[in-house]
Design a protein around this motif. Structure first.
Motif, PDB file in Angstrom:
ATOM      1  N   LEU A 107       7.396  31.276  57.211  1.00  0.00           N
ATOM      2  CA  LEU A 107       6.060  31.687  57.630  1.00  0.00           C
ATOM      3  C   LEU A 107       5.924  31.635  59.150  1.00  0.00           C
ATOM      4  O   LEU A 107       5.354  32.534  59.764  1.00  0.00           O
ATOM      5  CB  LEU A 107       5.011  30.791  56.977  1.00  0.00           C
ATOM      6  CG  LEU A 107       4.734  31.061  55.490  1.00  0.00           C
ATOM      7  CD1 LEU A 107       3.904  29.945  54.889  1.00  0.00           C
ATOM      8  CD2 LEU A 107       4.058  32.398  55.289  1.00  0.00           C
ATOM      9  N   LEU A 119       0.883  39.194  53.305  1.00  0.00           N
ATOM     10  CA  LEU A 119       1.302  38.221  52.306  1.00  0.00           C
ATOM     11  C   LEU A 119       0.840  38.700  50.943  1.00  0.00           C
ATOM     12  O   LEU A 119      -0.347  38.988  50.749  1.00  0.00           O
ATOM     13  CB  LEU A 119       0.676  36.854  52.582  1.00  0.00           C
ATOM     14  CG  LEU A 119       1.204  36.023  53.749  1.00  0.00           C
ATOM     15  CD1 LEU A 119       0.492  34.681  53.773  1.00  0.00           C
ATOM     16  CD2 LEU A 119       2.692  35.821  53.650  1.00  0.00           C
ATOM     17  N   THR A 121       0.707  37.819  46.777  1.00  0.00           N
ATOM     18  CA  THR A 121       0.813  36.723  45.827  1.00  0.00           C
ATOM     19  C   THR A 121       0.308  37.202  44.472  1.00  0.00           C
ATOM     20  O   THR A 121       0.066  38.395  44.274  1.00  0.00           O
ATOM     21  CB  THR A 121       0.043  35.484  46.323  1.00  0.00           C
ATOM     22  OG1 THR A 121       0.384  34.362  45.497  1.00  0.00           O
ATOM     23  CG2 THR A 121      -1.465  35.695  46.316  1.00  0.00           C
ATOM     24  N   ALA A 231       4.415  34.983  48.559  1.00  0.00           N
ATOM     25  CA  ALA A 231       4.262  33.522  48.566  1.00  0.00           C
ATOM     26  C   ALA A 231       3.423  33.100  47.367  1.00  0.00           C
ATOM     27  O   ALA A 231       2.485  33.810  46.970  1.00  0.00           O
ATOM     28  CB  ALA A 231       3.612  33.056  49.867  1.00  0.00           C
ATOM     29  N   CYS A 244       7.824  30.467  49.475  1.00  0.00           N
ATOM     30  CA  CYS A 244       7.928  31.825  50.017  1.00  0.00           C
ATOM     31  C   CYS A 244       9.265  32.451  49.652  1.00  0.00           C
ATOM     32  O   CYS A 244      10.274  31.755  49.526  1.00  0.00           O
ATOM     33  CB  CYS A 244       7.794  31.813  51.543  1.00  0.00           C
ATOM     34  SG  CYS A 244       6.236  31.143  52.132  1.00  0.00           S
TER      35      CYS A 244
END
Length: 293
Positions: A107, A119, A121, A231, A244
């Motif tokens: 990161l 990012l 998720t 992540a 991650c």
């Protein structure tokens, strides 16, 4: 949504909020487990959806083990709800005390690169805390989300989400705001794991099944020559951990490759800890239209 439902949600919300702040932790944890157990047995509709999803993802698991995983999913979701309320009007220090970044160097590398960063998720673990932890540690973030059906509860959730220099962008018609956020050097966070229409997705292999996977993050990453990183947040020994996957450079990857990376990362996390995934939704509907009937 009818006003009486809004009033019911608000009553339940504020009742829970009072209990969270007056009860000792061990009592609250016990009540959460009992509530999850009762909801598990009463909510046959979603219990069946979870079971179907688990059968597809883990065909080697028998009915007894699927039932155990499903109950853990309900328990984890109860913890998730409590934590969301505890995190209201919180501080960076309190958030960071709860979270450990397993791959903080990745990161840091992405943030310090001066490139636009996306990012991605999933509805995995305590995904609301994931955004708060990132903002507390690395700075300004814009997250893409859908408004709740309940206007009153959506307002409360939005207040929770927009702490610590977090901007909320409505998924519907939010493309220009997403581009602006990246131009303003704000990290863009997007949930990409749910089933989607053909027009906003592509077909990928997910647990060896063909599913629709959202391409929005991949398309924006290509347009902005951004870095893309998946992540996920999970629980381990009483603490939340953020894991991650390898950074992807959109300059060097196709939309298809970026989307496959997101799907594969999500699959790996579900295999790692299936009880942390939000298996309540009909993830494989595009694979088989009659699957959940």
């Amino acid at each position: 949504m009818p006003k009486n439902k809004d009033l019911l949600y608000l009553f339940l919300y504020y009742t829970l909020k009072i209990l969270i702040f007056i009860l000792p932790k061990f009592v609250l944890s016990f009540l959460a487990l009992i509530t999850a157990q009762i909801t598990f047995w009463l909510n046959s509709k979603h219990r069946k959806i979870i079971d179907i999803n688990l059968k597809l993802c883990f065909p080697q698991i028998d009915a007894k083990e699927r039932k155990q995983i499903a109950l853990k999913i309900y328990r984890n979701f109860a913890k998730f709800g409590i934590d969301c309320i505890e995190n209201q009007n919180t501080t960076k220090e309190k958030i960071l005390q709860k979270v450990h970044f397993d791959d903080e160097e990745l990161l840091s590398e992405a943030v310090n690169s001066e490139r636009s960063l996306i990012l991605t998720t999933a509805h995995y673990g305590n995904w609301e805390l994931c955004a708060l932890a990132y903002a507390a540690r690395f700075g300004a973030m814009s997250i893409v989300g859908r408004a709740l059906d309940s206007e009153a509860m959506d307002k409360i959730l939005s207040q929770n989400r927009t702490q610590l220099d977090i901007e909320l962008i409505d998924k519907k018609g939010g493309l220009k705001k997403m581009i602006k956020a990246l131009k303003d050097k704000r990290t863009l966070g997007i949930l990409t794991d749910q089933d989607a229409n053909d027009s906003e997705s592509m077909r990928v292999k997910f647990f060896d099944k063909e599913v629709n996977f959202l391409v929005g993050a991949s398309v924006i990453a290509k347009k902005m020559d951004a870095l893309l990183l998946s992540a996920f947040i999970y629980q381990k020994e009483g603490k939340y951990h953020i894991k991650c996957f390898e950074i992807q450079d959109a300059k060097l990857k196709s939309i298809e490759e970026l989307t496959f990376y997101q799907a594969k990362s999500c699959e790996e996390m579900i295999k790692f800890k299936p009880d942390e995934y939000f298996f309540f939704h009909k993830r494989f509907k595009s694979f088989d239209k009659k699957l959940y009937e």
